[in-house]
Design a protein around this motif. Structure first.
Motif, short mmCIF file in Angstrom:
data_model
loop_
_atom_site.label_atom_id
_atom_site.label_comp_id
_atom_site.label_asym_id
_atom_site.label_seq_id
_atom_site.Cartn_x
_atom_site.Cartn_y
_atom_site.Cartn_z
N LYS A 34 62.00 12.03 19.99
CA LYS A 34 62.19 10.71 19.39
C LYS A 34 63.66 10.40 19.12
CE LYS A 34 57.75 10.09 17.14
NZ LYS A 34 57.05 9.86 15.88
N ASN A 35 64.47 11.45 18.98
CA ASN A 35 65.90 11.26 18.73
C ASN A 35 66.68 11.04 20.03
OD1 ASN A 35 65.77 13.81 19.83
ND2 ASN A 35 66.80 14.83 18.13
N HIS A 36 65.96 10.93 21.16
CA HIS A 36 66.53 10.66 22.49
C HIS A 36 67.40 11.81 23.01
CE1 HIS A 36 64.84 6.67 22.48
NE2 HIS A 36 65.30 6.53 21.26
N LYS A 37 67.15 13.01 22.50
CA LYS A 37 67.83 14.21 23.00
C LYS A 37 66.81 15.07 23.71
CE LYS A 37 71.42 14.30 19.53
NZ LYS A 37 72.10 15.08 18.52
N ILE A 38 67.27 15.82 24.72
CA ILE A 38 66.36 16.69 25.46
C ILE A 38 65.81 17.74 24.51
CG2 ILE A 38 66.16 18.41 27.29
CD1 ILE A 38 68.22 16.80 28.86
N ARG A 39 64.50 17.78 24.42
CA ARG A 39 63.81 18.72 23.54
C ARG A 39 63.44 20.00 24.28
NH1 ARG A 39 57.92 17.42 21.45
NH2 ARG A 39 57.39 19.10 22.83
N GLN A 40 63.06 19.84 25.55
CA GLN A 40 62.58 20.99 26.31
C GLN A 40 62.64 20.70 27.79
OE1 GLN A 40 58.57 21.96 25.23
NE2 GLN A 40 58.38 23.59 26.71
N LYS A 41 62.89 21.75 28.58
CA LYS A 41 62.80 21.68 30.04
C LYS A 41 61.87 22.81 30.46
CE LYS A 41 66.84 19.42 31.75
NZ LYS A 41 67.74 19.38 32.88
N THR A 42 60.92 22.48 31.32
CA THR A 42 59.94 23.45 31.76
C THR A 42 59.82 23.40 33.26
OG1 THR A 42 58.67 23.07 29.73
CG2 THR A 42 57.52 24.15 31.53
N THR A 43 59.82 24.57 33.89
CA THR A 43 59.58 24.66 35.32
C THR A 43 58.07 24.82 35.51
OG1 THR A 43 61.72 25.66 35.70
CG2 THR A 43 60.06 25.95 37.42
N VAL A 44 57.50 23.92 36.29
CA VAL A 44 56.06 23.94 36.55
C VAL A 44 55.83 24.58 37.92
CG1 VAL A 44 53.99 22.52 36.79
CG2 VAL A 44 55.79 21.83 35.20
N PRO A 45 55.01 25.63 37.97
CA PRO A 45 54.77 26.29 39.26
C PRO A 45 53.90 25.45 40.19
CG PRO A 45 53.38 27.24 37.56
CD PRO A 45 54.27 26.24 36.88
N ASN A 46 53.90 25.84 41.43
CA ASN A 46 53.10 25.16 42.45
C ASN A 46 51.62 25.29 42.11
OD1 ASN A 46 51.73 24.32 44.72
ND2 ASN A 46 53.06 25.36 46.14
N GLY A 47 50.91 24.19 42.09
CA GLY A 47 49.49 24.21 41.80
C GLY A 47 48.62 24.37 43.03
N ASN A 48 49.21 24.24 44.21
CA ASN A 48 48.44 24.30 45.45
C ASN A 48 48.89 25.47 46.33
OD1 ASN A 48 47.12 21.91 44.73
ND2 ASN A 48 48.82 20.71 45.51
#
Length: 79
Positions: A58-72
């Motif tokens: 809500k403060n317009h700052k990056i809260r988290q970055k997550t790498t999402v693995p391949n689902g297929n």
């Protein structure tokens, strides 16, 4: 990971939460809660072959970055 699979979740001026694909000018969809937007973005990234999910608070700052693995992945790791 390919840039086209990266997404960002951020608050809008109207109080909603946006799920937007990086590079697009408009959000893919708006949600009432941040959790709904995160879940939607995660599923889309996973279905598109993996990528990076950036969550802005809500403060317009990056809260988290997550790498999402391949689902297929046709050859998932064993063990």
């Amino acid at each position: 990971m390919a840039t086209e699979n990266n997404r960002i979740v951020y608050p809008t001026n109207s109080g909603n939460w946006a799920n937007k694909k990086i590079g697009n000018t408009r959000p893919t969809k708006l949600f009432e809660t941040q959790n709904e937007a995160i879940n939607s973005a995660y599923k889309q990234i996973k279905g598109d072959g993996g990528g990076e999910l950036t969550i802005v608070g809500k403060n317009h700052k990056i809260r988290q970055k997550t790498t999402v693995p391949n689902g297929n992945d046709p050859y998932p790791p064993k063990g």
